[in-house]
Design a protein around this motif. Structure first.
Motif, PDB file in Angstrom:
ATOM      1  N   VAL A   4      68.354  26.835  98.707  1.00  0.00           N
ATOM      2  CA  VAL A   4      69.445  26.019  99.243  1.00  0.00           C
ATOM      3  C   VAL A   4      70.509  26.959  99.772  1.00  0.00           C
ATOM      4  O   VAL A   4      71.198  27.627  98.992  1.00  0.00           O
ATOM      5  N   THR A   5      70.633  27.056 101.102  1.00  0.00           N
ATOM      6  CA  THR A   5      71.732  27.840 101.659  1.00  0.00           C
ATOM      7  C   THR A   5      72.990  26.973 101.623  1.00  0.00           C
ATOM      8  O   THR A   5      72.912  25.748 101.719  1.00  0.00           O
ATOM      9  N   GLY A   6      74.126  27.626 101.468  1.00  0.00           N
ATOM     10  CA  GLY A   6      75.348  26.848 101.244  1.00  0.00           C
ATOM     11  C   GLY A   6      75.277  26.137  99.914  1.00  0.00           C
ATOM     12  O   GLY A   6      75.905  25.099  99.713  1.00  0.00           O
ATOM     13  N   GLY A   7      74.505  26.704  98.990  1.00  0.00           N
ATOM     14  CA  GLY A   7      74.223  26.015  97.725  1.00  0.00           C
ATOM     15  C   GLY A   7      75.400  25.904  96.786  1.00  0.00           C
ATOM     16  O   GLY A   7      75.351  25.122  95.836  1.00  0.00           O
ATOM     17  N   ALA A   8      76.464  26.685  97.040  1.00  0.00           N
ATOM     18  CA  ALA A   8      77.684  26.541  96.248  1.00  0.00           C
ATOM     19  C   ALA A   8      78.720  25.704  96.984  1.00  0.00           C
ATOM     20  O   ALA A   8      79.841  25.538  96.505  1.00  0.00           O
ATOM     21  N   ASP A  35      85.318  33.229  98.501  1.00  0.00           N
ATOM     22  CA  ASP A  35      86.199  32.332  97.765  1.00  0.00           C
ATOM     23  C   ASP A  35      85.532  32.082  96.423  1.00  0.00           C
ATOM     24  O   ASP A  35      84.689  31.209  96.281  1.00  0.00           O
ATOM     25  N   GLY A  36      85.912  32.896  95.431  1.00  0.00           N
ATOM     26  CA  GLY A  36      85.253  32.837  94.133  1.00  0.00           C
ATOM     27  C   GLY A  36      85.325  31.506  93.442  1.00  0.00           C
ATOM     28  O   GLY A  36      84.494  31.192  92.578  1.00  0.00           O
ATOM     29  N   LYS A  37      86.297  30.671  93.833  1.00  0.00           N
ATOM     30  CA  LYS A  37      86.442  29.373  93.170  1.00  0.00           C
ATOM     31  C   LYS A  37      85.254  28.450  93.427  1.00  0.00           C
ATOM     32  O   LYS A  37      85.051  27.489  92.688  1.00  0.00           O
ATOM     33  N   GLN A  38      84.463  28.757  94.461  1.00  0.00           N
ATOM     34  CA  GLN A  38      83.310  27.903  94.752  1.00  0.00           C
ATOM     35  C   GLN A  38      82.259  27.941  93.648  1.00  0.00           C
ATOM     36  O   GLN A  38      81.414  27.059  93.580  1.00  0.00           O
ATOM     37  N   PHE A  39      82.315  28.958  92.791  1.00  0.00           N
ATOM     38  CA  PHE A  39      81.314  29.015  91.728  1.00  0.00           C
ATOM     39  C   PHE A  39      81.386  27.792  90.825  1.00  0.00           C
ATOM     40  O   PHE A  39      80.408  27.416  90.187  1.00  0.00           O
ATOM     41  N   GLU A 175      83.672  18.768  96.456  1.00  0.00           N
ATOM     42  CA  GLU A 175      84.206  19.151  97.765  1.00  0.00           C
ATOM     43  C   GLU A 175      85.595  19.772  97.671  1.00  0.00           C
ATOM     44  O   GLU A 175      86.214  20.088  98.694  1.00  0.00           O
ATOM     45  N   GLN A 176      86.108  19.973  96.460  1.00  0.00           N
ATOM     46  CA  GLN A 176      87.492  20.381  96.294  1.00  0.00           C
ATOM     47  C   GLN A 176      87.816  21.736  96.940  1.00  0.00           C
ATOM     48  O   GLN A 176      88.954  21.984  97.347  1.00  0.00           O
ATOM     49  N   HIS A 177      86.803  22.601  97.087  1.00  0.00           N
ATOM     50  CA  HIS A 177      87.033  23.929  97.667  1.00  0.00           C
ATOM     51  C   HIS A 177      87.284  23.876  99.170  1.00  0.00           C
ATOM     52  O   HIS A 177      87.710  24.872  99.762  1.00  0.00           O
TER      53      HIS A 177
END
Length: 318
Positions: A4-8, A35-39, A175-177
């Motif tokens: 899954v690309t864009g998986g985060a 953007d580390g918050k995407q984890f 979707e918050q990121h």
């Protein structure tokens, strides 16, 4: 194995979670975590591996075995900012990257399911998968449209599944990121909690205050369609992915307000002048023609704004 690309990201992380719920953890997530918050989006998911998007692309080009034993690639990764006007960056990230993955999948017989966008229709009033109705208004829409065109030119030579999904206005968990590019339901929820008001655009494009209309589709329904095609590898094509019915921004705000009123928080709507910088580059109306999707056999119903927003508010404020 599934990649899954864009998986985060937004839709990608929902796909990973849904695959987990089906018992699958043989998943490689590809993304850019600058953007580390995407984890956070995948912190409750179980995966086999994570790769940076540039490292993954290099390995695919080198054909080093990264795609051995891969069943399918859900290519959700892209720059999705409709306000980004760096065309060189956009075409490299959204168009050239997608071409490399497409050819790799065709060479190895891997199912390739990718994210297109309803932005390819631009100012059209007909949203049907046909060249006559495709008129992108920004370089993001152009990058997605040009890849669709590339797929169309090659489609008669495909020996394995290639599916493009023209996502309409997707909203929902994870979707918050996305910041300013997050859905209006997300922003209305925050505005209401912060100041007791949902701010909507005033009239534009012949529509009254808050009456601009979009085809708002709940992310859970988007995931269902993706996974249905995974189970039907004989089905290929480019398909609209919306509900098939438009609703107004007022409807979204009313649904957010109604949920909060049920939970003891009252608020109201407020209309702000339509921004000058969006004039001429804004879709005031979208409504997916989903006849092609229905014709290939997808028969599930789609949530209305009222149903989807209520479920989203449960998740967002739970």
């Amino acid at each position: 194995m599934i990649i899954v690309t864009g998986g985060a990201g937004f839709i990608g992380s929902n796909l990973v979670k849904a695959l987990n719920e089906q018992g699958r953890t043989d998943i490689i997530v590809v993304d850019d975590l600058s953007d580390g918050k995407q984890f956070y989006n995948i912190s409750d998911c179980d995966i086999a591996d994570y790769l940076d998007k540039d490292d993954f692309l290099a390995r695919v080009k080198a054909d080093d075995g990264i795609l051995d034993n891969v069943e399918a690639i859900f290519h959700q990764g892209a720059c999705s900012a409709t306000t980004e006007w760096d065309g060189k960056f956009m075409m490299a990230n959204n168009y050239e990257y997608s071409k490399v993955l497409l050819h790799a999948c065709l060479a190895k017989g891997i199912q390739f399911l990718y994210a297109s966008s309803a932005s390819v229709y631009g100012g059209s009033e007909v949203f049907k998968e046909a060249r006559d109705h495709e008129k992108p208004l920004n370089v993001y829409g152009y990058s997605k449209w040009q890849f669709d065109q590339y797929v169309r030119r090659l489609q008669n030579s495909f020996g394995s599944q290639v599916v493009g999904f023209r996502y309409f206005n997707v909203y929902g968990p994870r979707e918050q990121h996305k910041g300013s590019m997050a859905s209006v339901a997300f922003h209305f929820n925050n505005q209401l909690k912060d100041a007791g008001v949902c701010k909507l655009f005033g009239g534009s494009g012949g529509y009254g205050d808050g009456e601009q209309r979009r085809d708002f589709v709940f992310v859970a329904d988007v995931v269902k369609v993706n996974l249905w095609f995974l189970q039907h590898p004989e089905k290929s094509g480019i398909f609209n992915l919306g509900t098939g019915r438009c609703q107004s921004f007022n409807d979204v705000a009313d649904a957010v307000l109604a949920w909060h009123q049920q939970h003891g928080l009252n608020g109201h709507k407020e209309y702000v002048p339509f921004p000058d910088h969006l004039k001429g580059a804004y879709q005031s109306f979208t409504e997916a023609d989903i006849s092609a999707l229905r014709a290939v056999g997808y028969s599930e119903t789609f949530a209305s704004v009222e149903q989807g927003v209520s479920a989203y508010m449960d998740w967002l404020n739970g």
